[in-house]
Design a protein around this motif. Structure first.
Motif, mmCIF file in Angstrom:
data_model
loop_
_atom_site.group_PDB
_atom_site.id
_atom_site.type_symbol
_atom_site.label_atom_id
_atom_site.label_comp_id
_atom_site.label_asym_id
_atom_site.label_seq_id
_atom_site.Cartn_x
_atom_site.Cartn_y
_atom_site.Cartn_z
ATOM 1 N N LEU A 1 -35.225 -12.994 7.266
ATOM 2 C CA LEU A 1 -34.781 -14.154 6.499
ATOM 3 C C LEU A 1 -34.177 -15.241 7.385
ATOM 4 O O LEU A 1 -34.157 -16.413 7.013
ATOM 5 N N PHE A 2 -33.685 -14.867 8.586
ATOM 6 C CA PHE A 2 -33.201 -15.877 9.523
ATOM 7 C C PHE A 2 -34.340 -16.830 9.875
ATOM 8 O O PHE A 2 -34.197 -18.049 9.819
ATOM 9 N N LYS A 3 -35.479 -16.250 10.234
ATOM 10 C CA LYS A 3 -36.635 -17.050 10.625
ATOM 11 C C LYS A 3 -37.133 -17.893 9.455
ATOM 12 O O LYS A 3 -37.442 -19.076 9.616
ATOM 13 N N HIS A 4 -37.194 -17.303 8.273
ATOM 14 C CA HIS A 4 -37.665 -18.024 7.093
ATOM 15 C C HIS A 4 -36.771 -19.229 6.797
ATOM 16 O O HIS A 4 -37.259 -20.334 6.561
ATOM 17 N N ASN A 5 -35.460 -19.006 6.802
ATOM 18 C CA ASN A 5 -34.531 -20.089 6.464
ATOM 19 C C ASN A 5 -34.521 -21.180 7.527
ATOM 20 O O ASN A 5 -34.448 -22.366 7.201
ATOM 21 N N LYS A 6 -34.599 -20.797 8.796
ATOM 22 C CA LYS A 6 -34.629 -21.806 9.853
ATOM 23 C C LYS A 6 -35.881 -22.665 9.743
ATOM 24 O O LYS A 6 -35.824 -23.883 9.927
ATOM 25 N N ARG A 7 -37.003 -22.038 9.440
ATOM 26 C CA ARG A 7 -38.248 -22.792 9.295
ATOM 27 C C ARG A 7 -38.172 -23.742 8.099
ATOM 28 O O ARG A 7 -38.608 -24.896 8.173
ATOM 29 N N LYS A 8 -37.593 -23.255 7.000
ATOM 30 C CA LYS A 8 -37.477 -24.091 5.809
ATOM 31 C C LYS A 8 -36.575 -25.294 6.076
ATOM 32 O O LYS A 8 -36.886 -26.417 5.671
ATOM 33 N N ILE A 9 -35.461 -25.073 6.776
ATOM 34 C CA ILE A 9 -34.555 -26.171 7.113
ATOM 35 C C ILE A 9 -35.268 -27.197 7.981
ATOM 36 O O ILE A 9 -35.159 -28.404 7.759
ATOM 37 N N ALA A 10 -36.026 -26.726 8.967
ATOM 38 C CA ALA A 10 -36.753 -27.634 9.848
ATOM 39 C C ALA A 10 -37.757 -28.466 9.057
ATOM 40 O O ALA A 10 -37.868 -29.682 9.263
#
Length: 68
Positions: free
Chosen positions: A45-54
């Motif tokens: 979920l770290f990767k998912h959320n960082k990608r979504k924020i970007a």
């Protein structure tokens, strides 16, 4: 957690984008807190959320450039 299609994100207005950015950053903070306190969490979920924020920040800056 599935990613939202980019065409769906592009349909958001400025207010919705800002709210979504804040909500996603809050989720990322809560994940960091869980990690620090050694609670169970899903590391992907770290990767998912960082990608979504970007993606959201990129869309926000593109919309702001279109206005100018």
């Amino acid at each position: 957690m599935a990613f939202l299609p980019l065409r769906e994100l592009k349909s958001f207005d400025k207010e919705t984008l800002a709210k979504e950015i804040v909500a996603t950053k809050k989720q990322l903070f809560e994940l960091r807190l869980k990690k620090a306190t050694r609670q169970s969490f899903k590391p992907h979920l770290f990767k998912h959320n960082k990608r979504k924020i970007a993606q959201l920040l990129t869309l926000e800056s593109q919309k702001q450039q279109q206005i100018q």
